[in-house]
Design a protein around this motif. Structure first.
Motif, short mmCIF file in Angstrom:
data_model
loop_
_atom_site.label_atom_id
_atom_site.label_comp_id
_atom_site.label_asym_id
_atom_site.label_seq_id
_atom_site.Cartn_x
_atom_site.Cartn_y
_atom_site.Cartn_z
N THR A 121 0.86 -1.18 0.00
CA THR A 121 0.00 0.00 0.00
C THR A 121 0.90 1.23 0.00
O THR A 121 1.82 1.34 0.81
CB THR A 121 -0.91 0.02 1.24
OG1 THR A 121 -1.81 -1.08 1.17
CG2 THR A 121 -1.72 1.31 1.28
N VAL A 122 0.61 2.12 -0.94
CA VAL A 122 1.40 3.35 -1.04
C VAL A 122 0.57 4.49 -0.45
O VAL A 122 -0.56 4.72 -0.89
CB VAL A 122 1.77 3.65 -2.50
CG1 VAL A 122 2.48 5.00 -2.58
CG2 VAL A 122 2.63 2.55 -3.07
N VAL A 123 1.12 5.14 0.54
CA VAL A 123 0.45 6.29 1.15
C VAL A 123 1.15 7.56 0.64
O VAL A 123 2.35 7.75 0.85
CB VAL A 123 0.50 6.22 2.68
CG1 VAL A 123 -0.22 7.42 3.29
CG2 VAL A 123 -0.11 4.92 3.16
N LEU A 124 0.39 8.37 -0.08
CA LEU A 124 0.98 9.57 -0.67
C LEU A 124 1.18 10.64 0.41
O LEU A 124 0.32 10.83 1.28
CB LEU A 124 0.05 10.12 -1.75
CG LEU A 124 -0.23 9.18 -2.94
CD1 LEU A 124 -1.20 9.85 -3.90
CD2 LEU A 124 1.07 8.81 -3.65
N ALA A 125 2.36 11.30 0.32
CA ALA A 125 2.66 12.43 1.21
C ALA A 125 2.60 13.72 0.40
O ALA A 125 2.55 13.71 -0.84
CB ALA A 125 4.02 12.25 1.86
N SER A 126 2.67 14.83 1.07
CA SER A 126 2.56 16.10 0.38
C SER A 126 3.72 16.35 -0.57
O SER A 126 3.57 17.05 -1.56
CB SER A 126 2.47 17.24 1.40
OG SER A 126 3.61 17.24 2.25
N GLY A 127 4.86 15.76 -0.32
CA GLY A 127 6.01 16.03 -1.17
C GLY A 127 6.25 14.95 -2.22
O GLY A 127 7.28 14.97 -2.90
N ASP A 182 -5.84 10.47 -7.95
CA ASP A 182 -5.12 9.25 -8.28
C ASP A 182 -5.28 8.18 -7.20
O ASP A 182 -4.80 7.05 -7.36
CB ASP A 182 -3.63 9.55 -8.46
CG ASP A 182 -3.38 10.49 -9.63
OD1 ASP A 182 -4.13 10.36 -10.64
OD2 ASP A 182 -2.48 11.33 -9.54
N VAL A 183 -5.93 8.50 -6.11
CA VAL A 183 -6.11 7.53 -5.04
C VAL A 183 -7.04 6.41 -5.53
O VAL A 183 -8.06 6.67 -6.19
CB VAL A 183 -6.70 8.21 -3.79
CG1 VAL A 183 -7.11 7.18 -2.76
CG2 VAL A 183 -5.69 9.17 -3.21
N THR A 200 -3.15 5.49 -1.57
CA THR A 200 -4.09 6.25 -0.76
C THR A 200 -3.39 7.42 -0.08
O THR A 200 -2.16 7.56 -0.13
CB THR A 200 -4.73 5.34 0.31
OG1 THR A 200 -5.69 6.09 1.03
CG2 THR A 200 -3.68 4.81 1.26
N LEU A 201 -4.20 8.26 0.53
CA LEU A 201 -3.70 9.38 1.32
C LEU A 201 -3.85 9.04 2.80
O LEU A 201 -4.73 8.25 3.17
CB LEU A 201 -4.51 10.66 1.03
CG LEU A 201 -4.38 11.25 -0.39
CD1 LEU A 201 -5.41 12.36 -0.57
CD2 LEU A 201 -2.98 11.77 -0.63
N ALA A 202 -3.03 9.60 3.60
CA ALA A 202 -3.17 9.40 5.04
C ALA A 202 -4.46 10.05 5.48
O ALA A 202 -4.76 11.18 5.11
CB ALA A 202 -1.98 10.00 5.79
#
Length: 630
Positions: free
Chosen positions: A65-71, A121-122, A143-145
Motif C-alpha cells: 500500500t502506497v500512502v501519498l505524502a505532500s512532497g 489518483d487515489v 491512498t492518502l493518510a
C-alpha cells in the motif's frame, strides 16, 4: 503471507490480501537447448518494503500500500510476471482500464508511473497478466493518510451454475440457492481501519467473518437475501460500501394450478383444460371447441411467461388469463397441428413446458411393424402395420377409408448369416407314370450369408441341427389304368342329315389286367368318344309336296288353299315316318289366297257362303294333315 501492518521508509503499508495473492512462484532454470514448457501467467509477489529513492519518489511492487505524502512527486508501481508464452501486462484502476497520458505513463518494463500524484489518483490499481493459457491479477492500493479506502465494484454478477462465487463489495450479486457467496472488502488506510459487516443495517456477529476482510455466506437460501454492507473506520473517518444479494430460483414446474380450476368452473360447457409439462402433455378435443392451457411454474423472481405455437409467437385467436399463466384457445380448429408451449424465464434460467391438442379424427398409423419375413439371410423385411386410430386407440380399418393411405416402406431386418441347414433341389420326374416309380433330389449342407451367397458346409454341421432329408422317394404308386371302348352300335339313330345318323358305344376304365375300376381313376387320361356320326340309307329321305288346291274363294278375306306334304324315301319314293325328315324344316301344307275386296254385296254373300264352305274344308284338310304327321 504479508503482514497486515508494515512501516516502510516513513510510509505506512496496510493492504489486506487473500491467500492466493500471497503465492510466490519459484523460478526454475532451463538448460540451454531445451524447450521451455508451457506455463500459465503468474505475477511475482514481492514481499520487500517500498523503496524511497528520494523524498519525492516512491518505488514499490504489487502487494503493498502506497500512502501519498505532500512532497511525493512520483510513484512507480512494478509488475513482474512469468509464463510461456510471455503474458501481456495491462493496468486497471478501480476496475476500469487505466487511460495513459503525459502524467500517467506505462514504462517499457510494464511498470506504471504516476507523476505529480493528486487526490484523484487515489484508488486500487490492478496489474493483469494474460495469455492464451489464462490470466493472473494483483492489486496495490494508493491512498492518502486519513480516511480509509475500500476497493469497490459496481458490477452485477449473476451466477446460475457455479457452487461458489466471489465478488468485491459494491457488486450486485444474483445467485442460485445453495451456493457459497464470498464478498471481499479490501481496505487500505493510515492509520489502519477496522472493518465491520452489516446485513440490512444490522451488525453481523463475528461468526460470519473470515480473515482479511472476506465475508462468507455459505449455502445461501432465500433467508440470506438482503443488503450486505462493509464499514471501514479509523481515527480519521469511515467509509461504507454495500452489496445487494438476490437469491435466484430458476423456474420449476408445479403439479397444480388453482387458477385453472377456477377458470374452468366458469367456462362454457365442453371446454377442456390441460396443464403443460416439461415432457409434454396431450389432450383430445372436439372440433370447434374451446380449450384452456395452464402453465404451472414457480421461481424467484416470478418468471415471465411467453406462449408459443409450433415454436412461433401466437397468431391464432386466444386470450391470456391469470397474469399469462393460462392460455385460452377460442377455437381449437385454428390449430389442427403443432404444439403449444409456455416459456417461463427469469434471471436464474428458463423452463419450457408443452402440450399438444389433438382434434378427434380418424387417422392412419404405421407405428408398428409386422414380423420379419425371414429370421436370417439377406431378404428379411418388415412392413409397417397399417392401423386406423381414433385418439390413440385402434378402431376398425373401415373408418379410415376416406383418408389417403401412407406409403409403406419395407425395412430390412434380420440381415445376418443363417445357421447351417440342409438345402434340397426339386424332385426329379418320376421314373414311371403309374404302377410305382422313383423320384430323386440332391441334398447338401449349406449356410446362407447375410450377403445372399450360399457357402457349402460339411454334412456334420447340418446334422447337429436337424436330420438329413431323404434324397429318394416312391412316386406314382396308383395302378396303371386305361380307357376301353366297346364296338360301335348300329347306325340307326335319329337322322341328322341326308343319309347321316348317330351311332353309340360304351367306354370303360380298367386296369392293365382287365379289372374295371371307377371312371375317376382314368380322369387324367383323354377319354375316347362314345358317339359318332355314321352313314345309313334309312336317312336318305326328303319332303315331297303336291300342287296347291283351287282357292276356296275368289275374293274377300277367307279364301285358302292346301297341298299334301310327305316324308318319302329318295330311292323308293315311298312315304316314311316324318321324324326321319325332321332334320329339315317341314314345308307348309295350307295358305290363304285371293285376299281381295269383292265388288258387290251379292258377291259378298256368295263369298260368305264360299267362306263357310271353305273353312269347313280347311278344317278337314288340317285334321287329315295332323293325322298324317302322327
Amino acid at each position: 503471507e504479508y503482514p497486515l501492518h508494515r512501516h516502510v521508509s516513513g510510509f505506512t503499508s496496510s493492504l489486506r490480501t487473500s491467500s492466493a495473492e500471497a503465492f510466490v512462484p519459484t523460478s526454475v532454470d532451463i538448460p540451454n537447448g531445451l524447450r521451455r514448457p508451457h506455463q500459465k501467467p503468474a505475477i511475482l509477489r514481492k514481499i520487500s518494503a517500498a523503496q524511497q529513492l528520494s523524498a519525492s519518489e516512491v518505488v514499490t511492487h504489487l502487494g503493498q500500500t502506497v500512502v501519498l505524502a505532500s512532497g511525493t512527486l512520483s510513484v512507480l508501481l512494478h509488475c513482474e510476471a512469468v509464463g510461456n508464452p510471455k503474458p501481456t501486462i495491462s493496468w486497471a484502476k478501480n476496475g476500469e482500464e487505466v487511460k495513459y497520458n503525459d502524467r500517467i505513463l506505462l514504462q517499457p518494463d510494464d511498470s506504471l508511473q504516476i507523476l505529480a500524484p493528486v487526490e484523484a489518483d487515489v484508488g486500487f490499481y490492478a496489474c493483469n497478466a494474460s495469455s492464451a493459457l489464462g490470466s493472473d491479477a494483483v492489486s496495490i492500493a494508493v491512498t492518502l493518510a486519513g480516511k480509509p479506502l475500500i476497493k469497490a465494484s459496481r458490477a452485477t454478477v449473476i451466477n446460475t451454475e457455479s457452487p461458489a462465487v466471489t465478488v468485491d463489495i459494491g457488486s450486485t450479486v444474483k445467485t442460485i440457492q445453495r451456493a457459497n457467496v464470498t464478498i471481499s472488502c479490501q481496505v487500505a488506510g493510515v492509520p489502519e481501519a477496522e472493518v465491520t459487516w452489516f446485513k440490512n443495517k444490522v451488525k453481523l456477529s463475528s461468526a460470519h467473518h473470515l480473515h482479511d476482510g472476506l465475508l462468507l455466506i455459505a449455502n445461501v437460501s432465500l433467508s440470506d437475501q438482503g443488503l450486505y454492507s462493509c464499514k471501514a473506520a479509523n481515527l480519521r473517518g469511515e467509509v461504507t460500501e454495500s452489496s445487494q444479494l438476490f437469491i435466484l430460483e430458476p423456474p420449476r414446474p408445479l403439479p397444480y394450478l388453482e387458477d385453472l380450476t377456477v377458470m374452468l368452473s366458469s367456462a362454457e360447457t365442453g371446454t377442456r383444460s390441460v396443464l403443460t409439462s416439461p415432457s409434454g402433455t396431450k389432450m383430445t378435443v372436439s372440433p370447434g371447441s374451446s380449450a384452456l392451457i395452464g402453465c404451472a411454474v414457480d421461481g424467484h423472481p416470478t418468471p415471465n411467461i411467453t406462449w408459443l405455437y409450433s415454436g412461433e409467437p401466437l397468431s391464432l385467436r386466444h386470450r391470456l388469463l391469470a397474469a399469462g399463466r393460462i392460455l385460452q384457445i377460442l377455437n381449437v380448429s385454428d390449430a389442427p397441428d403443432g404444439e403449444f408451449s409456455c416459456l417461463a424465464q427469469n434471471e436464474a434460467g428458463s423452463l419450457t413446458q408443452k402440450t399438444s391438442l389433438a382434434i378427434q379424427e380418424y387417422r392412419w398409423s404405421v407405428d408398428k411393424l409386422m414380423a420379419c419375413s425371414a429370421s436370417c439371410g439377406h431378404k428379411g423385411v418388415q412392413l409397417p402395420q397399417l392401423r386406423c386410430l381414433l385418439d390413440g386407440a385402434e378402431v376398425n380399418i373401415s373408418h379410415c377409408k376416406e383418408k389417403p393411405k401412407p406409403a409403406l416402406q419395407p425395412i430390412a431386418c434380420n440381415r445376418r448369416d443363417c445357421p447351417s441347414r440342409w438345402m434340397v433341389t426339386s424332385w426329379s420326374p418320376c421314373t414311371r407314370s403309374c404302377g410305382g416309380g422313383i423320384q430323386m433330389r440332391r441334398v447338401t449342407c449349406q449356410r446362407l450369408t447375410a450377403t445372399g451367397s450360399s457357402v457349402p458346409m460339411s454334412n456334420e454341421a447340418c446334422a447337429q441341427v436337424s436330420k438329413r432329408p431323404v434324397d429318394t422317394q416312391n412316386c406314382n404308386r396308383q395302378p396303371c389304368v386305361e380307357w376301353v371302348a366297346s364296338s360301335w352300335g348300329q347306325c340307326n339313330g335319329p337322322c341328322i342329315g341326308p343319309r347321316l345318323a348317330v351311332q353309340h358305344r360304351q367306354i370303360f376304365c380298367q386296369t392293365k389286367d382287365g379289372t374295371s375300376v371307377s371312371s375317376d381313376q382314368c380322369s387324367a387320361l383323354p377319354r375316347p368318344l362314345s358317339t359318332q356320326n355314321c352313314w345309313t340309307d334309312v336317312c336318305g329321305v326328303h319332303w315331297r309336296v303336291s300342287l296347291w288346291t283351287v282357292c276356296t274363294a275368289t275374293c274377300g278375306n277367307y279364301g285358302f288353299q292346301s297341298r299334301r306334304v310327305d316324308c318319302v324315301h329318295v330311292r323308293t319314293n315311298k312315304p316314311v315316318l316324318e321324324h326321319h325328315c325332321s332334320w329339315r324344316p317341314r314345308p307348309v301344307n295350307w295358305q290363304r289366297c285371293n285376299i281381295t275386296p269383292c265388288e258387290n254385296s251379292k258377291l259378298l254373300r256368295g263369298g260368305e257362303a264360299v267362306r263357310g264352305r271353305g273353312e269347313k274344308e280347311g278344317r278337314a284338310v288340317s285334321q287329315k294333315c295332323s293325322t298324317a304327321r302322327l
